[in-house]
Write an enzyme that holds these catalytic residues in place. Structure first.
Site, PDB file in Angstrom:
ATOM      1  N   ARG A 222       0.597  -1.272   0.021  1.00 38.95           N
ATOM      2  CA  ARG A 222       0.007  -0.103   0.311  1.00 38.95           C
ATOM      3  C   ARG A 222       1.357   1.497   0.307  1.00 38.95           C
ATOM      4  O   ARG A 222       0.326   2.210  -0.466  1.00 38.95           O
ATOM      5  CB  ARG A 222      -0.414   0.642   0.811  1.00 38.95           C
ATOM      6  CG  ARG A 222      -1.800  -0.674   1.150  1.00 38.95           C
ATOM      7  CD  ARG A 222      -3.035  -1.206   2.176  1.00 38.95           C
ATOM      8  NE  ARG A 222      -4.279  -1.564   1.835  1.00 38.95           N
ATOM      9  CZ  ARG A 222      -3.986  -2.829   3.191  1.00 38.95           C
ATOM     10  NH1 ARG A 222      -3.292  -3.182   3.431  1.00 38.95           N
ATOM     11  NH2 ARG A 222      -5.488  -3.747   2.811  1.00 38.95           N
ATOM     12  N   ASP A 269      30.193  -2.562  -4.687  1.00 44.00           N
ATOM     13  CA  ASP A 269      29.570  -1.124  -3.772  1.00 44.00           C
ATOM     14  C   ASP A 269      31.046  -1.454  -2.346  1.00 44.00           C
ATOM     15  O   ASP A 269      30.800  -1.245  -1.418  1.00 44.00           O
ATOM     16  CB  ASP A 269      28.831  -1.180  -2.668  1.00 44.00           C
ATOM     17  CG  ASP A 269      28.286   0.051  -1.785  1.00 44.00           C
ATOM     18  OD1 ASP A 269      29.499   1.322  -2.117  1.00 44.00           O
ATOM     19  OD2 ASP A 269      27.327  -0.185  -0.611  1.00 44.00           O
TER      20      ASP A 269
END
Length: 379
Positions: A222, A269
Site C-alpha cells: 500500500r 560497493d
C-alpha cells in the site's frame, strides 16, 4: 593477436569464435579455428570485461584518500576479478576532501594508468537524506544545487559521470534536470522518496537507482516506496549489490526478473578493505568499519551494514548459481548495462568488432583465468 574458445559470449549466447585484437581494439570476430590462434582457451568461457560503476576502493585505498599511488594500485590489481573498467566512487565528506578526491581521479585519468580503465567518477553524496544515510557521515550531508556541483565537476575536469542523490530534496527538480541535460546520470539513493516522488524524478531526468533495497524507502503493497519504483519503472536502471548479504538471493532474483535483461546493474560497493583479511578495521567516511567473516563491512558503532568487499566474478557466480538468475541477465548487468547507463556502450561492454578489447576468461567455477584490458593480458 588472436584468442579463441568454443564458448565466446556473443549476441546473448556462447558461440565458438576467435577474437582478433590489434592496438587495443577487437578488429575481427571469426569462426573458431579459421586462423591460427595465439591462445586457445578450449571450452573456457570468454565474456566481456566487467564494469563496476559503484566502488569506493580496494587494497587499503579509498577514493576520498586522494592518493595517486593508491588509485593506480587499485586499477592495476582489480583485474584479478575480471574488472576492466570502473567509476571511482566518493563518500560524503567536507568540500575540501571531496574536491581533492575528484581532482586526484582526474589527474590519474589524464596521466594514464595500468590495468582497468578508470571511466570516471561516481559522486555518492553529499546531497543525501538523513534518515537513509547509512554509513554516510551526517555532519557533511547538505542540500545540492547547480553551483555547488559545478565546483566539484570543475575540479573533476568533467569526469563525474554518475551522482547519487536524494532527489526528493530537489523540490522543483531543477538540479536533476540540469544534471541530466549536462551528461551526468542521476541515480536516486540514500533517499526517503515516495513511489510518487520517484516517478516525478524519472520524469525530470533521473535514470538510475543506487544499491536497490539499501538506503531507500522499502516496498509495501500500500506504500510502494523506492523499491516499488525500482520494480515498476522498467526503463530505470538499478544498481544492486550481489554479495548475498545486502540482499538475499531471493531478493536478487525478484529484482532481476522484474527488471529484465537490460536495466539491472551489478555493483560491488566495495570499500578499501577489499583484498584485506577478515577482521580488518578501517576508517570510512569518518566511521570505523570492520570486515566480518562473510566479507561484509559493518559499522563498529552500530553493527549496521556499511559496504562490501565483493569481487565481481563472485557476484556473477552468486547471481547465476545461487539466485538462479538467467546467465544473460547476470552477465549483462556487469558488462553492457553499466556501459549503456554511462554512455560508453559504443566501445565497452560487449565482444564485437570495433569494441575495446576488454575481455575476461572464466573457469567453470567463475575464477578468472585471464583478463585483457584493451588487448593486454594482465594476469
Amino acid at each position: 593477436m588472436i584468442i579463441q574458445s568454443k564458448k565466446v559470449w556473443i549476441a546473448d549466447q556462447f558461440f565458438a569464435a576467435a577474437i582478433e585484437i590489434e592496438n587495443g581494439k577487437i578488429i575481427n570476430v571469426l569462426p573458431y579455428g579459421s586462423k591460427e590462434a595465439d591462445v586457445d582457451y578450449g571450452n573456457k568461457r570468454i565474456v566481456p570485461g566487467f564494469i563496476d560503476i559503484h566502488c569506493h576502493g580496494a587494497f587499503e585505498f579509498d577514493t576520498n584518500d586522494a592518493q595517486e599511488e593508491g588509485l593506480r594500485n587499485w586499477s592495476k590489481n582489480i583485474v584479478t576479478e575480471g574488472v576492466t573498467g570502473f567509476l571511482a566512487t566518493t563518500i560524503t565528506q567536507s568540500q575540501e576532501v571531496l574536491t581533492a578526491a575528484v581532482s586526484n581521479v582526474a589527474k590519474v585519468m589524464e596521466e594514464g594508468h595500468e590495468g582497468a580503465e578508470i571511466l570516471g567518477i561516481h559522486f555518492e553524496g553529499p546531497f543525501l537524506d538523513m534518515l537513509y544515510k547509512g554509513a554516510q557521515p551526517e555532519p557533511f550531508i547538505v542540500d545540492g544545487n547547480i553551483e555547488k556541483f559545478k565546483h566539484y565537476q570543475e575540479a573533476a575536469k568533467g569526469n563525474i559521470k554518475v551522482i547519487t542523490m536524494a532527489t526528493e530534496r530537489d523540490l522543483d527538480y531543477s538540479f536533476v534536470k540540469w544534471l541530466s541535460s549536462n551528461g551526468v546520470v542521476v541515480s536516486i539513493g540514500h533517499s526517503a522518496s515516495t513511489y510518487e516522488q520517484a516517478v516525478m524524478a524519472y520524469a525530470n531526468g533521473a535514470r538510475s537507482m543506487t544499491h536497490v533495497y539499501n538506503g531507500m524507502t522499502p516496498f509495501n503493497h500500500r506504500n510502494n516506496g523506492l523499491v516499488g519504483a525500482a520494480f515498476r519503472l522498467r526503463t530505470m536502471y538499478g544498481e544492486i549489490i550481489c554479495d548475498g548479504n545486502h540482499s538475499t538471493t531471493a531478493a536478487l532474483n525478484m529484482f532481476y526478473m522484474s527488471k529484465g535483461p537490460d536495466y539491472s546493474i551489478m555493483v560491488s560497493d566495495a570499500l578499501m578493505a577489499k583484498g584485506t583479511p577478515i577482521g580488518s578495521k578501517f576508517i570510512f567516511g569518518g566511521n570505523e568499519i570492520e570486515i566480518y567473516p562473510d566479507g561484509s563491512a559493518h559499522l563498529t558503532s552500530t553493527g549496521g551494514l556499511a559496504g562490501s568487499t565483493l569481487k565481481m566474478n563472485e557476484g556473477l557466480r552468486i547471481l547465476v548459481e545461487e539466485a538462479m538468475v538467467p546467465f544473460n541477465y547476470a552477465i549483462n548487468s556487469c558488462t553492457i548495462n553499466p556501459a549503456r547507463c554511462i554512455g560508453l556502450d559504443d566501445r565497452k561492454g560487449a565482444i564485437g568488432a570495433g569494441y575495446d578489447a576488454d575481455i575476461v576468461v572464466l573457469d567453470d567455477d567463475y575464477q578468472v583465468i585471464q583478463t585483457y584490458c584493451r588487448g593486454e593480458a594482465r594476469l
